[in-house]
Design an enzyme around this catalytic site. Structure first.
Site, PDB file in Angstrom:
ATOM      1  N   ASN A 110       0.666  -1.055  -0.152  1.00 37.35           N
ATOM      2  CA  ASN A 110      -0.194   0.329   0.454  1.00 37.35           C
ATOM      3  C   ASN A 110       0.926   1.178   0.035  1.00 37.35           C
ATOM      4  OD1 ASN A 110      -1.903   2.005   0.552  1.00 37.35           O
ATOM      5  ND2 ASN A 110      -3.092   1.157   1.767  1.00 37.35           N
ATOM      6  N   ARG A 166      -2.425  -2.248  -3.407  1.00 40.08           N
ATOM      7  CA  ARG A 166      -3.884  -1.076  -2.865  1.00 40.08           C
ATOM      8  C   ARG A 166      -4.083  -0.121  -4.361  1.00 40.08           C
ATOM      9  NH1 ARG A 166      -5.670   3.550   1.107  1.00 40.08           N
ATOM     10  NH2 ARG A 166      -7.889   3.562   0.802  1.00 40.08           N
ATOM     11  N   HIS A 210     -13.316   3.187   0.680  1.00 42.43           N
ATOM     12  CA  HIS A 210     -12.733   2.213   1.601  1.00 42.43           C
ATOM     13  C   HIS A 210     -13.615   0.855   1.202  1.00 42.43           C
ATOM     14  CE1 HIS A 210     -12.677   4.995   4.728  1.00 42.43           C
ATOM     15  NE2 HIS A 210     -11.671   5.145   4.973  1.00 42.43           N
ATOM     16  N   HIS A 264     -17.412   2.035   8.902  1.00 37.60           N
ATOM     17  CA  HIS A 264     -16.523   2.219   8.356  1.00 37.60           C
ATOM     18  C   HIS A 264     -15.893   3.137   9.412  1.00 37.60           C
ATOM     19  CE1 HIS A 264     -11.569   0.778   7.185  1.00 37.60           C
ATOM     20  NE2 HIS A 264     -11.681   2.442   8.057  1.00 37.60           N
ATOM     21  N   ASN A 311     -10.460   7.368  11.460  1.00 37.57           N
ATOM     22  CA  ASN A 311      -9.420   8.639  10.822  1.00 37.57           C
ATOM     23  C   ASN A 311     -10.597   9.148   9.977  1.00 37.57           C
ATOM     24  OD1 ASN A 311      -8.432  11.109  11.471  1.00 37.57           O
ATOM     25  ND2 ASN A 311      -6.741  10.432  10.277  1.00 37.57           N
ATOM     26  N   ARG A 342     -12.096  15.895   7.859  1.00 28.94           N
ATOM     27  CA  ARG A 342     -13.158  15.609   7.169  1.00 28.94           C
ATOM     28  C   ARG A 342     -14.437  16.555   7.500  1.00 28.94           C
ATOM     29  NH1 ARG A 342     -11.363  10.520   4.085  1.00 28.94           N
ATOM     30  NH2 ARG A 342      -9.018  11.178   3.174  1.00 28.94           N
ATOM     31  N   PHE A 365      -9.489  10.957  18.308  1.00 32.64           N
ATOM     32  CA  PHE A 365     -10.950  10.806  18.557  1.00 32.64           C
ATOM     33  C   PHE A 365     -10.941  10.648  20.435  1.00 32.64           C
ATOM     34  CE2 PHE A 365     -14.752  10.386  15.599  1.00 32.64           C
ATOM     35  CZ  PHE A 365     -14.197  10.171  14.923  1.00 32.64           C
ATOM     36  N   ARG A 366      -9.843   9.931  20.780  1.00 32.65           N
ATOM     37  CA  ARG A 366      -9.535   9.785  22.298  1.00 32.65           C
ATOM     38  C   ARG A 366      -8.999  11.034  22.622  1.00 32.65           C
ATOM     39  NH1 ARG A 366      -5.638   5.026  20.147  1.00 32.65           N
ATOM     40  NH2 ARG A 366      -5.423   6.293  18.656  1.00 32.65           N
ATOM     41  N   GLY A 408     -10.810   2.006  12.812  1.00 26.56           N
ATOM     42  CA  GLY A 408     -10.554   2.807  14.863  1.00 26.56           C
ATOM     43  C   GLY A 408     -11.336   3.091  15.970  1.00 26.56           C
ATOM     44  N   GLY A 427     -14.947   1.988  15.141  1.00 29.65           N
ATOM     45  CA  GLY A 427     -15.557   1.167  15.238  1.00 29.65           C
ATOM     46  C   GLY A 427     -15.590  -0.399  16.219  1.00 29.65           C
ATOM     47  N   ASN A 486     -13.125   0.064  18.644  1.00 31.10           N
ATOM     48  CA  ASN A 486     -12.111   0.587  20.688  1.00 31.10           C
ATOM     49  C   ASN A 486     -13.659   0.918  21.111  1.00 31.10           C
ATOM     50  OD1 ASN A 486      -9.245  -1.265  19.679  1.00 31.10           O
ATOM     51  ND2 ASN A 486      -8.826   0.086  18.268  1.00 31.10           N
ATOM     52  N   GLU A 491      -8.256  -5.090   5.637  1.00 30.90           N
ATOM     53  CA  GLU A 491      -7.969  -5.084   4.240  1.00 30.90           C
ATOM     54  C   GLU A 491      -6.265  -5.409   3.182  1.00 30.90           C
ATOM     55  OE1 GLU A 491      -8.375  -0.254   5.716  1.00 30.90           O
ATOM     56  OE2 GLU A 491      -8.864  -0.291   2.829  1.00 30.90           O
TER      57      GLU A 491
HETATM   58  P1  ADP Z   1      -7.801   5.758   9.103  1.00 29.73           P
HETATM   59  O1  ADP Z   1      -6.858   4.362   8.983  1.00 29.73           O
HETATM   60  O2  ADP Z   1      -8.809   6.317   8.557  1.00 29.73           O
HETATM   61  O3  ADP Z   1      -6.068   6.521   9.258  1.00 29.73           O
HETATM   62  P2  ADP Z   1      -8.436   4.235  11.619  1.00 29.73           P
HETATM   63  O4  ADP Z   1      -9.148   2.834  11.408  1.00 29.73           O
HETATM   64  O5  ADP Z   1      -6.638   2.983  12.395  1.00 29.73           O
HETATM   65  O6  ADP Z   1      -8.505   5.564  10.802  1.00 29.73           O
HETATM   66  O7  ADP Z   1      -8.530   5.358  13.049  1.00 29.73           O
HETATM   67  C1  ADP Z   1      -8.596   5.774  14.037  1.00 29.73           C
HETATM   68  C2  ADP Z   1      -9.167   6.819  14.821  1.00 29.73           C
HETATM   69  O8  ADP Z   1      -9.767   5.624  15.799  1.00 29.73           O
HETATM   70  C3  ADP Z   1      -8.169   7.615  16.075  1.00 29.73           C
HETATM   71  O9  ADP Z   1      -8.889   9.454  15.891  1.00 29.73           O
HETATM   72  C4  ADP Z   1      -8.482   7.396  16.668  1.00 29.73           C
HETATM   73  O10 ADP Z   1      -8.699   7.948  18.131  1.00 29.73           O
HETATM   74  C5  ADP Z   1      -9.743   6.449  17.120  1.00 29.73           C
HETATM   75  N1  ADP Z   1      -9.848   5.360  17.966  1.00 29.73           N
HETATM   76  C6  ADP Z   1      -8.769   4.547  18.294  1.00 29.73           C
HETATM   77  N2  ADP Z   1      -8.618   3.356  19.592  1.00 29.73           N
HETATM   78  C7  ADP Z   1      -9.799   4.644  19.758  1.00 29.73           C
HETATM   79  C8  ADP Z   1     -10.311   4.240  20.967  1.00 29.73           C
HETATM   80  N3  ADP Z   1     -10.429   3.133  22.202  1.00 29.73           N
HETATM   81  N4  ADP Z   1     -11.401   4.570  21.417  1.00 29.73           N
HETATM   82  C9  ADP Z   1     -11.563   5.831  20.937  1.00 29.73           C
HETATM   83  N5  ADP Z   1     -10.874   6.501  19.526  1.00 29.73           N
HETATM   84  C10 ADP Z   1      -9.921   4.996  18.581  1.00 29.73           C
END
Ligand code: ADP
Length: 398
Positions: free
Chosen positions: A7, A90, A179, A207, A210, A240, A283-284, A330, A332, A334, A384
């Site tokens: 990728n 990809r 995605h 999905h 980020n 976005r 998001f954290r 991420g 969804g 966690n 993926e």
């Molecule tokens: P991408 O692949 O689009 O870069 P990811 O699917 O890896 O993104 O998701 C990243 C996001 O998931 C980050 O914003 C992160 O804060 C969020 N994230 C990861 N763990 C947690 C958690 N325990 N609670 C809330 N958000 C989380």
């Protein structure tokens, strides 16, 4: 059989070598800062210490060469390049030219190049990755797996924008969706894991990462998806905006003396929960700020969940019902709170009920709805790379 999945970004290259007999990762890694000072390769093999190599990588070919050296060298995981059966790449955008993954030929490369306009950040890098592999391991089969093929089954009513048709005819302006590899994988896994009807199951995949998008599919075939011509449309994301009135672009451009490109950059990179909260795109961080009383951080997260729920409602209507909703990526995978609040605050009318104990889980395939929920709700971790490797294997075996 071993498949290498690649990728490529403009200055990065992520890879995984996947053993297809067991569908496990033999080795994986990341080349960073390709073409920039401070290039670095991090190579990981399960149960071994990570290898970090800091050496100049002026282009993607050098990066690919280093990756093959690590995979096949003295401490490599395969004896020689011959043990790697094919390479799956990809590729972001295939416009409406590809309805499925395909073996890379000069014709396929030509189309990837023609789509530079539609995927300006990704397609040139994706092509560089393919050409680097052709150069470093000539004769090895390269397979292109497009993010847009999942959206190719959308009906006309879902993919046309309500703008003059000439723009579709001249430039291919339509909704493509992104995605796609993740949505295809997760909807397929939802049907398999949930033992749903493989032909008729109506599945909504959220999905949420980020980058965030949502899809509706029947029997694994997409009928709608939230991203559009580019990944900007749809849900509120890390940076976005998702859906906005197009007039916002003109208004900001006029008042701030910016070009359309500059405003789009703001909508892509400085908006979403970052723009709303002013805190972070993670998001954290935004959750922490909200818990500490930051009002706009709280509103940003509420708006994020609200937008997800609105799309679920729209897609339930589009399919005249929904059998399963799956959360992935991420947030969804966690964030149990986000899942719980989306379901409890907005989906009661569908008869959807979350089971707190089942929902108390991270990154594991699991049913998280209660037994009396009318809609099955799942957590399905996306993969993926595995989806790309499976497609590659299918095409190699013919
Ligand atoms: P991408 O692949 O689009 O870069 P990811 O699917 O890896 O993104 O998701 C990243 C996001 O998931 C980050 O914003 C992160 O804060 C969020 N994230 C990861 N763990 C947690 C958690 N325990 N609670 C809330 N958000 C989380």
């Amino acid at each position: 059989m071993k498949i290498l999945v690649i990728n490529c970004g403009s200055s990065s290259l992520k890879y995984q070598l996947i053993d297809m007999e067991r569908e496990t990762v033999t080795a994986k890694g990341l080349c960073e800062r390709i073409g920039i000072e401070g290039s670095k390769l991090t190579h990981k093999v399960p149960d071994r210490e990570d290898v970090v190599i800091e050496t100049p990588m002026p282009d993607h070919s050098v990066a690919v060469k280093l990756v093959f050296n690590e995979l096949t060298g003295e401490h490599g995981v395969v004896g020689s390049v011959d043990e790697i059966d094919a390479i799956g790449h990809r590729v972001l955008h295939g416009a409406n030219k590809f309805t499925q993954s395909c073996v890379v030929t000069p014709e396929v490369k030509k189309v990837i190049r023609e789509c530079f306009d539609l995927g300006p950040l990704h397609n040139p890098a994706n092509l560089m990755g393919i050409e680097a592999c052709e150069k470093v391991v000539p004769g090895k089969k390269n397979i292109a797996v497009f993010d847009t093929t999942f959206g190719m089954s959308l009906p006309e009513k879902a993919y046309y924008y309500a703008i003059p048709t000439e723009y579709y005819e001249k430039y291919g302006i339509r909704r493509y969706g992104f995605h796609g590899t993740s949505h295809a994988y997760v909807s397929g896994e939802t049907i398999r894991f949930g033992k749903l009807d493989p032909e008729k199951a109506r599945v909504i995949v959220c999905h949420l990462g980020n980058g965030a998008s949502i899809s509706a599919s029947i029997g694994g075939k997409a009928i709608d998806t939230s991203m559009g011509l580019t990944p900007l449309e749809g849900l509120i994301m890390g940076t976005r905006s998702g859906d906005v009135d197009g007039a916002v672009i003109q208004f900001i451009a006029n008042h701030e003396h910016k070009t359309a490109d500059e405003v789009l950059n703001i909508l892509n990179k400085k908006s979403g929960i970052l723009g709303m909260s002013g805190v972070s795109s993670d998001f954290r961080d935004v959750e922490k700020a909200a818990a500490e009383g930051n009002h706009m951080a709280k509103v940003a997260l509420e708006a994020f969940r609200y937008r997800v729920a609105k799309y679920i409602g729209a897609y339930a209507a589009a399919m005249n019902g929904v059998d399963a909703i799956s959360f992935t990526a991420g947030v969804g995978e966690n964030d149990k709170n986000a899942r719980k609040r989306i379901v409890e605050e907005y989906l009661g009318y569908l008869g959807a009920k979350i089971d707190d104990e089942r929902n108390n889980v991270r990154g594991e395939e699991r049913l998280i709805s209660s037994d009396d929920s009318r809609v099955k709700i799942f957590l399905i971790p996306t993969n993926e790379e595995l989806a790309i490797a499976r497609d590659t294997k299918r095409l190699v075996l013919g």
